[in-house]
Design a protein around this motif. Structure first.
Motif, PDB file in Angstrom:
ATOM      1  N   LEU A   6       7.575  15.693   1.329  1.00 25.72           N
ATOM      2  CA  LEU A   6       6.145  15.531   1.568  1.00 25.72           C
ATOM      3  C   LEU A   6       5.904  14.154   2.184  1.00 25.72           C
ATOM      4  O   LEU A   6       6.750  13.269   2.084  1.00 25.72           O
ATOM      5  CB  LEU A   6       5.355  15.648   0.262  1.00 25.72           C
ATOM      6  N   GLU A   7       4.738  14.002   2.796  1.00 24.84           N
ATOM      7  CA  GLU A   7       4.359  12.706   3.360  1.00 24.84           C
ATOM      8  C   GLU A   7       3.107  12.193   2.662  1.00 24.84           C
ATOM      9  O   GLU A   7       2.145  12.952   2.477  1.00 24.84           O
ATOM     10  CB  GLU A   7       4.107  12.822   4.867  1.00 24.84           C
ATOM     11  N   LEU A   8       3.146  10.956   2.288  1.00 24.93           N
ATOM     12  CA  LEU A   8       2.027  10.303   1.619  1.00 24.93           C
ATOM     13  C   LEU A   8       1.552   9.146   2.504  1.00 24.93           C
ATOM     14  O   LEU A   8       2.364   8.392   3.035  1.00 24.93           O
ATOM     15  CB  LEU A   8       2.499   9.788   0.262  1.00 24.93           C
ATOM     16  N   THR A   9       0.234   9.033   2.664  1.00 21.19           N
ATOM     17  CA  THR A   9      -0.320   8.012   3.560  1.00 21.19           C
ATOM     18  C   THR A   9      -1.355   7.169   2.833  1.00 21.19           C
ATOM     19  O   THR A   9      -2.197   7.704   2.099  1.00 21.19           O
ATOM     20  CB  THR A   9      -0.976   8.680   4.794  1.00 21.19           C
ATOM     21  N   HIS A  10      -1.255   5.869   3.024  1.00 17.97           N
ATOM     22  CA  HIS A  10      -2.290   4.960   2.511  1.00 17.97           C
ATOM     23  C   HIS A  10      -2.906   4.216   3.699  1.00 17.97           C
ATOM     24  O   HIS A  10      -2.210   3.895   4.660  1.00 17.97           O
ATOM     25  CB  HIS A  10      -1.703   3.963   1.510  1.00 17.97           C
ATOM     26  N   CYS A  11      -4.227   3.975   3.616  1.00 23.08           N
ATOM     27  CA  CYS A  11      -4.975   3.389   4.732  1.00 23.08           C
ATOM     28  C   CYS A  11      -5.705   2.136   4.277  1.00 23.08           C
ATOM     29  O   CYS A  11      -6.248   2.103   3.168  1.00 23.08           O
ATOM     30  CB  CYS A  11      -6.027   4.374   5.262  1.00 23.08           C
ATOM     31  N   ILE A  12      -5.715   1.142   5.140  1.00 22.33           N
ATOM     32  CA  ILE A  12      -6.536  -0.047   4.893  1.00 22.33           C
ATOM     33  C   ILE A  12      -7.221  -0.433   6.202  1.00 22.33           C
ATOM     34  O   ILE A  12      -6.769  -0.060   7.286  1.00 22.33           O
ATOM     35  CB  ILE A  12      -5.719  -1.251   4.369  1.00 22.33           C
ATOM     36  N   GLU A  13      -8.311  -1.161   6.095  1.00 18.88           N
ATOM     37  CA  GLU A  13      -9.001  -1.669   7.284  1.00 18.88           C
ATOM     38  C   GLU A  13      -9.044  -3.185   7.235  1.00 18.88           C
ATOM     39  O   GLU A  13      -9.088  -3.788   6.156  1.00 18.88           O
ATOM     40  CB  GLU A  13     -10.434  -1.112   7.362  1.00 18.88           C
ATOM     41  N   PHE A  14      -9.017  -3.782   8.409  1.00 15.98           N
ATOM     42  CA  PHE A  14      -9.179  -5.230   8.497  1.00 15.98           C
ATOM     43  C   PHE A  14      -9.893  -5.564   9.797  1.00 15.98           C
ATOM     44  O   PHE A  14      -9.925  -4.748  10.730  1.00 15.98           O
ATOM     45  CB  PHE A  14      -7.823  -5.952   8.404  1.00 15.98           C
ATOM     46  N   SER A  15     -10.486  -6.741   9.827  1.00 13.61           N
ATOM     47  CA  SER A  15     -11.207  -7.199  11.009  1.00 13.61           C
ATOM     48  C   SER A  15     -10.538  -8.451  11.541  1.00 13.61           C
ATOM     49  O   SER A  15     -10.230  -9.367  10.772  1.00 13.61           O
ATOM     50  CB  SER A  15     -12.668  -7.499  10.667  1.00 13.61           C
ATOM     51  N   SER A  16     -10.320  -8.466  12.842  1.00 10.85           N
ATOM     52  CA  SER A  16      -9.617  -9.597  13.451  1.00 10.85           C
ATOM     53  C   SER A  16     -10.155  -9.866  14.846  1.00 10.85           C
ATOM     54  O   SER A  16     -10.716  -8.981  15.488  1.00 10.85           O
ATOM     55  CB  SER A  16      -8.116  -9.305  13.581  1.00 10.85           C
ATOM     56  N   ALA A  17      -9.925 -11.101  15.292  1.00 11.54           N
ATOM     57  CA  ALA A  17     -10.175 -11.449  16.685  1.00 11.54           C
ATOM     58  C   ALA A  17      -8.848 -11.490  17.425  1.00 11.54           C
ATOM     59  O   ALA A  17      -7.786 -11.643  16.813  1.00 11.54           O
ATOM     60  CB  ALA A  17     -10.850 -12.815  16.757  1.00 11.54           C
ATOM     61  N   HIS A  18      -8.909 -11.301  18.734  1.00  5.82           N
ATOM     62  CA  HIS A  18      -7.702 -11.483  19.537  1.00  5.82           C
ATOM     63  C   HIS A  18      -8.081 -11.624  21.000  1.00  5.82           C
ATOM     64  O   HIS A  18      -9.241 -11.488  21.380  1.00  5.82           O
ATOM     65  CB  HIS A  18      -6.696 -10.336  19.325  1.00  5.82           C
ATOM     66  N   ARG A  19      -7.063 -11.929  21.797  1.00  4.49           N
ATOM     67  CA  ARG A  19      -7.234 -12.000  23.245  1.00  4.49           C
ATOM     68  C   ARG A  19      -5.952 -11.497  23.881  1.00  4.49           C
ATOM     69  O   ARG A  19      -4.852 -11.954  23.517  1.00  4.49           O
ATOM     70  CB  ARG A  19      -7.474 -13.456  23.685  1.00  4.49           C
ATOM     71  N   LEU A  20      -6.077 -10.555  24.805  1.00  4.63           N
ATOM     72  CA  LEU A  20      -4.892 -10.094  25.532  1.00  4.63           C
ATOM     73  C   LEU A  20      -4.654 -11.056  26.692  1.00  4.63           C
ATOM     74  O   LEU A  20      -5.511 -11.213  27.576  1.00  4.63           O
ATOM     75  CB  LEU A  20      -5.083  -8.661  26.043  1.00  4.63           C
ATOM     76  N   HIS A  21      -3.513 -11.714  26.648  1.00 10.03           N
ATOM     77  CA  HIS A  21      -3.198 -12.729  27.660  1.00 10.03           C
ATOM     78  C   HIS A  21      -1.688 -12.911  27.701  1.00 10.03           C
ATOM     79  O   HIS A  21      -1.059 -13.181  26.673  1.00 10.03           O
ATOM     80  CB  HIS A  21      -3.881 -14.054  27.297  1.00 10.03           C
ATOM     81  N   ASP A  22      -1.122 -12.765  28.891  1.00  9.83           N
ATOM     82  CA  ASP A  22       0.320 -12.961  29.060  1.00  9.83           C
ATOM     83  C   ASP A  22       0.551 -14.333  29.687  1.00  9.83           C
ATOM     84  O   ASP A  22       0.173 -14.553  30.844  1.00  9.83           O
ATOM     85  CB  ASP A  22       0.873 -11.847  29.974  1.00  9.83           C
ATOM     86  N   PRO A  23       1.165 -15.259  28.948  1.00 13.49           N
ATOM     87  CA  PRO A  23       1.341 -16.614  29.483  1.00 13.49           C
ATOM     88  C   PRO A  23       2.240 -16.657  30.716  1.00 13.49           C
ATOM     89  O   PRO A  23       2.263 -17.668  31.424  1.00 13.49           O
ATOM     90  CB  PRO A  23       1.960 -17.381  28.305  1.00 13.49           C
ATOM     91  N   ALA A  24       2.963 -15.576  30.979  1.00 14.74           N
ATOM     92  CA  ALA A  24       3.833 -15.546  32.148  1.00 14.74           C
ATOM     93  C   ALA A  24       3.062 -15.228  33.430  1.00 14.74           C
ATOM     94  O   ALA A  24       3.613 -15.333  34.535  1.00 14.74           O
ATOM     95  CB  ALA A  24       4.942 -14.507  31.951  1.00 14.74           C
ATOM     96  N   LEU A  25       1.800 -14.827  33.259  1.00 14.09           N
ATOM     97  CA  LEU A  25       0.979 -14.463  34.417  1.00 14.09           C
ATOM     98  C   LEU A  25      -0.061 -15.546  34.699  1.00 14.09           C
ATOM     99  O   LEU A  25      -0.378 -16.361  33.824  1.00 14.09           O
ATOM    100  CB  LEU A  25       0.264 -13.134  34.162  1.00 14.09           C
TER     101      LEU A  25
END
Ligand code: NI
Length: 141
Positions: A6-25
Motif C-alpha cells: 500500500l502507499e501512504l501519503t502525508h502532506c504539508i504546506e509552506f510559504s516561501s519567496a524565491h527568484r529564478l535566476h541562473d548566475p551563468a546567464l
C-alpha cells in the motif's frame, strides 16, 4: 500468498519567496528565460509537499508511523523553508535554481535517508506543488 503493498501519503504546506535566476546567464538572458519569475526582488508561493511511502502492512497496521513521517518532513524540509527565501536562506538549496523540479530533487535527497532508517516503508514519490494548479513528481534520485 504475498501481502499487498500500500502507499501512504502525508502532506504539508509552506510559504516561501524565491527568484529564478541562473548566475551563468546575463540579466537579459535570465529575463527572457524566466520572465516574471526572474523579478529582482523575488516573489512568493504557497507550496505543498506530498510524500508517499510504500510498503506491506505489518502487524502494527502502519507502513510508517504517520507521526514519525510528519516529524521527518518538518525537520528535513518545513523548518528550513517556511517563511524563508529559498535562494538566500536555505543552505541545502545553494547552487540550485529554485524551480519546483529542483525542490523535489533536493527534498528527496533529504527525506529518503531518515525514512529508510525507520525501516519498513520505502519512499516512492515526492510531489511538490507550486501554487495550487501545478506540481512536480520525483520518483527517485
Ligand atoms: Ni515562482
Amino acid at each position: 500468498m504475498t501481502s499487498p503493498e500500500l502507499e501512504l501519503t502525508h502532506c504539508i504546506e509552506f510559504s516561501s519567496a524565491h527568484r529564478l535566476h541562473d548566475p551563468a546567464l546575463t540579466d537579459a538572458e535570465n529575463a527572457k528565460l524566466y520572465g516574471p519569475c526572474n523579478n529582482l526582488n523575488g516573489h512568493g508561493h504557497t507550496y505543498r509537499l506530498e510524500v508517499t511511502v510504500r510498503g506491506c502492512v505489518p502487524r502494527s497496521g502502519m507502513i510508517i508511523d504517520l507521526n514519525v513521517l510528519r516529524v521527518i518532513m518538518h525537520e528535513e524540509v518545513f523548518d528550513h523553508v517556511d517563511h524563508k527565501h529559498l535562494d538566500k536562506d536555505v543552505a541545502f538549496l545553494a547552487g540550485r535554481i529554485s524551480t519546483a523540479e529542483n525542490l523535489a530533487l533536493a527534498f528527496w535527497e533529504r527525506l529518503a535517508p531518515p525514512i529508510e532508517k525507520r525501516g519498513g516503508g520505502q519512499l516512492v514519490r515526492v510531489r511538490v506543488y507550486e501554487g495550487s494548479d501545478s506540481f512536480v513528481d520525483c520518483f527517485g534520485v
